[in-house]
Design a protein around this motif. Structure first.
Motif, PDB file in Angstrom:
ATOM      1  N   GLU A 185      47.783  40.326  46.569  1.00  9.85           N
ATOM      2  CA  GLU A 185      48.278  40.084  45.204  1.00  9.85           C
ATOM      3  C   GLU A 185      47.608  40.956  44.145  1.00  9.85           C
ATOM      4  O   GLU A 185      47.695  40.684  42.958  1.00  9.85           O
ATOM      5  CB  GLU A 185      48.122  38.592  44.815  1.00  9.85           C
TER       6      GLU A 185
ATOM      7  N   THR B  27      50.192  43.844  37.291  1.00  6.36           N
ATOM      8  CA  THR B  27      51.320  43.528  36.404  1.00  6.36           C
ATOM      9  C   THR B  27      50.884  42.527  35.334  1.00  6.36           C
ATOM     10  O   THR B  27      51.229  42.684  34.163  1.00  6.36           O
ATOM     11  CB  THR B  27      52.486  42.933  37.227  1.00  6.36           C
ATOM     12  N   THR B  28      50.116  41.509  35.747  1.00  2.00           N
ATOM     13  CA  THR B  28      49.691  40.502  34.759  1.00  2.00           C
ATOM     14  C   THR B  28      48.678  41.080  33.775  1.00  2.00           C
ATOM     15  O   THR B  28      48.439  40.491  32.726  1.00  2.00           O
ATOM     16  CB  THR B  28      49.082  39.252  35.431  1.00  2.00           C
TER      17      THR B  28
ATOM     18  N   SER C 123      49.184  43.830  32.266  1.00  2.00           N
ATOM     19  CA  SER C 123      49.995  44.755  31.469  1.00  2.00           C
ATOM     20  C   SER C 123      49.881  46.199  31.940  1.00  2.00           C
ATOM     21  O   SER C 123      49.931  47.129  31.135  1.00  2.00           O
ATOM     22  CB  SER C 123      49.607  44.701  29.983  1.00  2.00           C
TER      23      SER C 123
ATOM     24  N   LEU D 129      55.611  34.829  35.006  1.00  2.00           N
ATOM     25  CA  LEU D 129      54.803  36.039  34.847  1.00  2.00           C
ATOM     26  C   LEU D 129      55.633  37.325  34.972  1.00  2.00           C
ATOM     27  O   LEU D 129      55.097  38.417  34.789  1.00  2.00           O
ATOM     28  CB  LEU D 129      53.700  36.067  35.918  1.00  2.00           C
TER      29      LEU D 129
ATOM     30  N   MET E 298      53.104  40.585  28.401  1.00  2.00           N
ATOM     31  CA  MET E 298      52.026  40.200  29.315  1.00  2.00           C
ATOM     32  C   MET E 298      50.645  40.325  28.679  1.00  2.00           C
ATOM     33  O   MET E 298      49.664  39.810  29.205  1.00  2.00           O
ATOM     34  CB  MET E 298      52.075  41.049  30.600  1.00  2.00           C
TER      35      MET E 298
ATOM     36  N   MET F  19      45.601  35.614  33.958  1.00  2.00           N
ATOM     37  CA  MET F  19      46.041  34.958  35.202  1.00  2.00           C
ATOM     38  C   MET F  19      44.914  34.944  36.220  1.00  2.00           C
ATOM     39  O   MET F  19      44.276  35.969  36.465  1.00  2.00           O
ATOM     40  CB  MET F  19      47.248  35.739  35.743  1.00  2.00           C
TER      41      MET F  19
ATOM     42  N   PHE G 286      44.455  34.337  40.129  1.00  5.66           N
ATOM     43  CA  PHE G 286      45.224  34.222  41.373  1.00  5.66           C
ATOM     44  C   PHE G 286      44.494  33.353  42.395  1.00  5.66           C
ATOM     45  O   PHE G 286      43.272  33.200  42.341  1.00  5.66           O
ATOM     46  CB  PHE G 286      45.478  35.612  41.960  1.00  5.66           C
TER      47      PHE G 286
ATOM     48  N   ARG H 116      38.018  37.789  34.337  1.00  2.00           N
ATOM     49  CA  ARG H 116      39.033  38.820  34.080  1.00  2.00           C
ATOM     50  C   ARG H 116      40.202  38.229  33.292  1.00  2.00           C
ATOM     51  O   ARG H 116      40.749  38.881  32.394  1.00  2.00           O
ATOM     52  CB  ARG H 116      39.524  39.404  35.409  1.00  2.00           C
TER      53      ARG H 116
ATOM     54  N   ASP I  21      46.782  29.861  39.617  1.00  2.00           N
ATOM     55  CA  ASP I  21      47.515  29.613  40.860  1.00  2.00           C
ATOM     56  C   ASP I  21      46.532  29.028  41.874  1.00  2.00           C
ATOM     57  O   ASP I  21      45.650  29.753  42.354  1.00  2.00           O
ATOM     58  CB  ASP I  21      48.110  30.943  41.370  1.00  2.00           C
TER      59      ASP I  21
END
Lengths: 257, 261
Positions: free
Chosen positions: A125, A131-132, A134, B56, B85, B90, B92, B159, B171
């Motif tokens: 991932e 992507t998250t 930007s 997302l 974004m 986020m 993960f 982050r 998540d």
């Protein structure tokens, strides 16, 4: 299953793959040209592709040059044309063997590692994470590799040409009994700019192919470690086939009368 | 579902997503209000991750609407999506740290690439952010592969919060962690969300995590939100699906097929 249906399915799968790859290449070029650019990532890839491939490409070139001198000498002795050894070595290296062998070696070393790295980023991932944050993966991951491949392979091939000719020179001088000035004179006598330039154009195209296939296969890898392994194999095989095909097409464009 | 007076930070309406013949989301409706932490619960394979990835922009829904601050985001161009974004952070499930970069560059990634800060300033900000998740400056130069699972989650959280986003997404933040480390991560998440005043959307099936980080809970089952309410009411939801899930019972309306060889 109906063999015609199987053949048709295979053909459709092939067309779908060509379409996917074309879209991937188009997206890479469009997004890459738009910027923002990542000079640090480009530099890192240039070092990885150019500098770290030097030993393997250099070794391949020197042995190829040496073998070429030996083979052409024994073969051409049959019709008293041993004096053409230097010309054969330099033309073969610059036009064909330099770019093709460097391309194939870099496909094995760099293309495989790109597919493995990007494939691992996909399954863990990390590409989604980009992507998250930007950041467009095409601009940050793919474009620097493609640009580095495009720029560094011609440099590598230039070095390979010189080392390959030097390999032929060593065998010519120390094994086949040529005098050094005579060998060098014959090396440059029939060499034309077009011979070197065609090889460098091939190298740039091969560099683009190797990087694109490594990134493409990695980017679309699925299914954990097994998927990454499969992507790595596919990257090397597909890049090698495309290099050989492109080699014929470019040779035809440059040298067909 | 009761409509709040103000515009929600994220509004999801009638969201559909399928993979081939498998329908995963079948009309999800969900609001996440400003500075509210919503946790979506549900069994494995119910589409929680798919829902989050649609929000997302990692997956494209087939139908439905996702609005952020009242703006539809399902049909944005790549460039516009990237701008949206910038509001997000986020974390993960596997932390998804970039293993080619040291810890500080992972934390400072958005600061370097989006805000274009200088490397010295970005590194300083990264070290400060690491401190906020309980990690010392000595961690900054390490590679992600040298960290334990719990430390990787902390770095992932650092982050996510480094650019002080308005929306945080998590998540399965505690999957694969021991109960004590999981509780530490939950505390850090709850603290970070409060401190930033951010809206948060989390997905998990860990009830300890739910009770720690949620203001509101929504349960996803068969592609739809079947219950949505404040976390305080989850034990008296009156919904047999929710009851079965939160008590982890095999018997109940949620049936899982078990094949015995």
């Amino acid at each position: 299953m109906n063999p015609l249906a199987a053949l048709g399915r295979l053909f459709l799968d092939f067309l779908a793959a060509v379409g996917d790859l074309s879209l991937f290449a188009g997206q890479t070029i469009i997004q890459g040209l738009r910027g923002p650019y990542y000079p640090r990532a480009i530099l890192r890839q240039m070092v990885d592709i150019g500098y770290y491939s030097l030993p393997v490409v250099g070794l391949t070139a020197i042995f190829t040059g040496m073998v070429l001198a030996l083979q052409s000498h024994t073969g051409f002795a049959r019709f008293e044309a041993q004096s053409a050894v230097a010309t054969i070595v330099v033309l073969s290296m610059t036009r064909e063997l330099g770019p093709v062998l460097a391309g194939l070696m870099v496909a094995g070393r760099v293309g495989a590692s790109m597919a493995a790295e990007i494939g691992t980023m996909r399954v863990t991932e990390q590409i989604d994470a980009l992507t998250t944050l930007s950041t467009d993966p095409y601009k940050y991951l793919v474009w620097p590799r493609v640009i580095a491949g495009l720029l560094m392979l011609p440099l590598l091939v230039l070095v390979a040409d010189i080392i390959g000719v030097f390999g032929g020179y060593l065998v010519g001088i120390y094994k086949l009994g040529f005098s050094a000035p005579d060998y060098l004179r014959r090396t440059f006598e029939y060499l034309e700019t077009e011979d070197v330039v065609s090889g460098l154009v091939k190298a740039a195209v091969f560099g683009f192919i190797v990087a694109l296939m490594g990134c493409y296969q990695g980017y679309y890898s699925r299914g954990g470690a097994q998927g990454v392994g499969a992507a790595t194999t596919k990257a090397v095989v597909s890049a090698s086939i495309m290099i050989l095909t492109a080699n014929y097409i470019i040779t035809e464009l440059f040298f067909s009368q | 579902m009761t409509e709040p007076a103000s515009q929600p930070k994220i509004r999801i309406r009638d969201l559909h997503k399928s993979f081939g013949a498998k329908r995963v989301l079948a009309g999800v409706d969900l609001d996440i209000n400003d500075a509210e932490s919503v946790v979506v619960i549900g069994g494995s394979g119910t589409g929680k991750s798919v829902l989050l990835k649609c929000v997302l922009g990692i997956l494209q829904p087939e139908r439905g609407s996702i609005q952020i601050d009242g703006r539809e985001v399902t049909n944005l161009s790549r460039g516009e999506r990237q701008k949206v974004m910038q509001q997000f952070g986020m974390l993960f499930q596997g932390a998804a740290l970039f293993d080619s970069l040291p810890v500080w560059e992972n934390v400072a990634f958005g600061l370097l690439q989006v805000d274009r800060l200088g490397r010295d300033e970005a590194k300083q900000r990264a070290i400060e952010t690491l401190a906020r998740v309980g990690l010392g400056p000595e961690v900054a130069e390490l590679s992600p592969a040298e960290l334990s699972g719990g430390m990787q989650k902390r770095v992932g959280l650092a982050r996510a919060i480094a650019r002080r986003p308005e929306i945080l997404c998590f998540d399965e933040p505690t999957t694969g962690l021991d109960p004590i480390t999981a509780d530490v991560i939950n505390e850090l998440i709850a603290h970070s969300v409060r401190e930033l005043g951010a809206s948060a959307l989390s997905i998990t099936h860990d009830m300890a995590s739910v009770r720690k980080i949620a203001d509101r809970v929504a349960m996803l089952y068969q592609g739809k939100i079947i219950w949505d309410g404040p976390v305080k009411e989850i034990d008296r939801s009156g919904n047999p699906y929710v009851d079965q899930f939160i008590h982890g019972r095999a018997e109940g309306p949620i049936q899982q097929t078990v094949k015995v060889a």
